[in-house]
Design a protein around this motif. Structure first.
Motif, PDB file in Angstrom:
ATOM      1  N   PRO A   1     -23.583 -40.312 -22.840  1.00  0.00           N
ATOM      2  CA  PRO A   1     -24.496 -39.556 -21.966  1.00  0.00           C
ATOM      3  C   PRO A   1     -24.131 -39.713 -20.496  1.00  0.00           C
ATOM      4  O   PRO A   1     -23.464 -40.666 -20.106  1.00  0.00           O
ATOM      5  CB  PRO A   1     -25.862 -40.186 -22.268  1.00  0.00           C
ATOM      6  CG  PRO A   1     -25.533 -41.568 -22.729  1.00  0.00           C
ATOM      7  CD  PRO A   1     -24.240 -41.452 -23.486  1.00  0.00           C
TER       8      PRO A   1
ATOM      9  N   ASN B   1     -28.589 -37.929 -19.866  1.00  0.00           N
ATOM     10  CA  ASN B   1     -28.584 -36.616 -20.517  1.00  0.00           C
ATOM     11  C   ASN B   1     -27.590 -36.635 -21.667  1.00  0.00           C
ATOM     12  O   ASN B   1     -26.385 -36.754 -21.457  1.00  0.00           O
ATOM     13  CB  ASN B   1     -28.210 -35.532 -19.499  1.00  0.00           C
ATOM     14  CG  ASN B   1     -28.208 -34.135 -20.102  1.00  0.00           C
ATOM     15  OD1 ASN B   1     -28.555 -33.934 -21.267  1.00  0.00           O
ATOM     16  ND2 ASN B   1     -27.819 -33.160 -19.297  1.00  0.00           N
TER      17      ASN B   1
ATOM     18  N   GLY C   1     -27.308 -34.058 -23.737  1.00  0.00           N
ATOM     19  CA  GLY C   1     -26.932 -32.680 -23.997  1.00  0.00           C
ATOM     20  C   GLY C   1     -27.834 -31.997 -25.008  1.00  0.00           C
ATOM     21  O   GLY C   1     -28.739 -32.605 -25.585  1.00  0.00           O
TER      22      GLY C   1
ATOM     23  N   ARG D   1     -23.550 -29.834 -22.084  1.00  0.00           N
ATOM     24  CA  ARG D   1     -24.246 -30.672 -21.112  1.00  0.00           C
ATOM     25  C   ARG D   1     -23.664 -30.364 -19.746  1.00  0.00           C
ATOM     26  O   ARG D   1     -22.473 -30.533 -19.515  1.00  0.00           O
ATOM     27  CB  ARG D   1     -24.065 -32.156 -21.437  1.00  0.00           C
ATOM     28  CG  ARG D   1     -24.861 -33.060 -20.480  1.00  0.00           C
ATOM     29  CD  ARG D   1     -24.580 -34.531 -20.737  1.00  0.00           C
ATOM     30  NE  ARG D   1     -23.212 -34.869 -20.371  1.00  0.00           N
ATOM     31  CZ  ARG D   1     -22.478 -35.765 -21.016  1.00  0.00           C
ATOM     32  NH1 ARG D   1     -22.954 -36.367 -22.085  1.00  0.00           N
ATOM     33  NH2 ARG D   1     -21.257 -36.038 -20.602  1.00  0.00           N
TER      34      ARG D   1
ATOM     35  N   GLU E   1     -27.913 -24.928 -20.755  1.00  0.00           N
ATOM     36  CA  GLU E   1     -26.865 -25.926 -20.514  1.00  0.00           C
ATOM     37  C   GLU E   1     -25.492 -25.266 -20.429  1.00  0.00           C
ATOM     38  O   GLU E   1     -24.626 -25.682 -19.673  1.00  0.00           O
ATOM     39  CB  GLU E   1     -26.868 -26.982 -21.632  1.00  0.00           C
ATOM     40  CG  GLU E   1     -28.081 -27.887 -21.646  1.00  0.00           C
ATOM     41  CD  GLU E   1     -28.102 -28.892 -20.507  1.00  0.00           C
ATOM     42  OE1 GLU E   1     -27.058 -29.121 -19.892  1.00  0.00           O
ATOM     43  OE2 GLU E   1     -29.183 -29.445 -20.233  1.00  0.00           O
TER      44      GLU E   1
END
Length: 202
Positions: A26, A30, A32, A102, A163
């Motif tokens: 990550p 985050n 994703g 992401r 995203e």
């Protein structure tokens, strides 16, 4: 960052098949968002198949359909490998779209080729149709337009598109669908138009 691919799987003699995809660590917490669309390529007289996902925080969004499964949502915290499992009759064939994306906070959109852009949009449309109970794109009639837009706004599907493409996609979606609603091959035409308008296609 993104991973976009499409696989064709055939269930083995035990009626099983699976895909495992390693995910990057990550960034800033985050993990994703992902979209997985599973479509059975040969009808089996309504015989059910089972699809499972390990890693995406999502139930099957197309659970009313016997030949399609859709998982869309954020990757669960701590997940390092996304796993998709299929169970059914031996020899059955499936097409599996797997998309993961992401964005960093300073990225306007992912760096996508035209082919990947169109493949992702088409998968999102097919997933949205499945989520409202339409198993194949076919001809989308006007009465279904609002439902289609609402399904594309389903939290998991919308988050994956955000995203991948950023905010530019959202405002153009309704106009793109309205402009080509009466044409044949609606999904192809909508995707081409969107790709051009957001600057990812010649």
């Amino acid at each position: 960052m993104h991973f976009i691919n499409e696989f064709e799987l055939r269930l083995d003699a035990q009626g099983e098949a699976s895909i495992r995809i390693a995910l990057p660590p990550p960034a800033d917490g985050n993990f994703g968002h992902a979209l997985v669309l599973i479509e059975r390529l040969e009808a089996q007289d309504g015989a059910p198949f089972e699809a499972i996902n390990e890693g995406i925080n999502s139930p099957d969004l197309a659970d009313v359909l016997s030949d399609v499964a859709v998982f869309a949502g954020p990757i669960n915290e701590g997940v390092e490998t996304l796993r998709i499992g299929l169970f059914g009759r031996a020899g059955e064939r499936f097409r599996v779209f797997v998309g993961w994306a992401r964005r960093h906070y300073d990225e306007a959109t992912a760096d996508l080729s035209c082919t990947v852009c169109r493949k992702s949009l088409k998968a999102a449309f097919r997933a949205a149709l499945a989520a409202i109970g339409i198993p194949t794109p076919g001809e989308v009639i006007s009465a279904a337009a609002d439902q289609l837009i609402a399904a594309l706004a389903t939290e998991g599907i919308a988050a994956f598109l955000y995203e991948l493409f950023g905010e530019r996609l959202v405002g153009r979606l309704q106009r793109a669908v309205d402009a080509v609603l009466g044409m044949t091959r609606v999904i192809d035409e909508v995707c081409r138009k969107l790709c051009r308008e957001i600057g990812l296609c010649d």
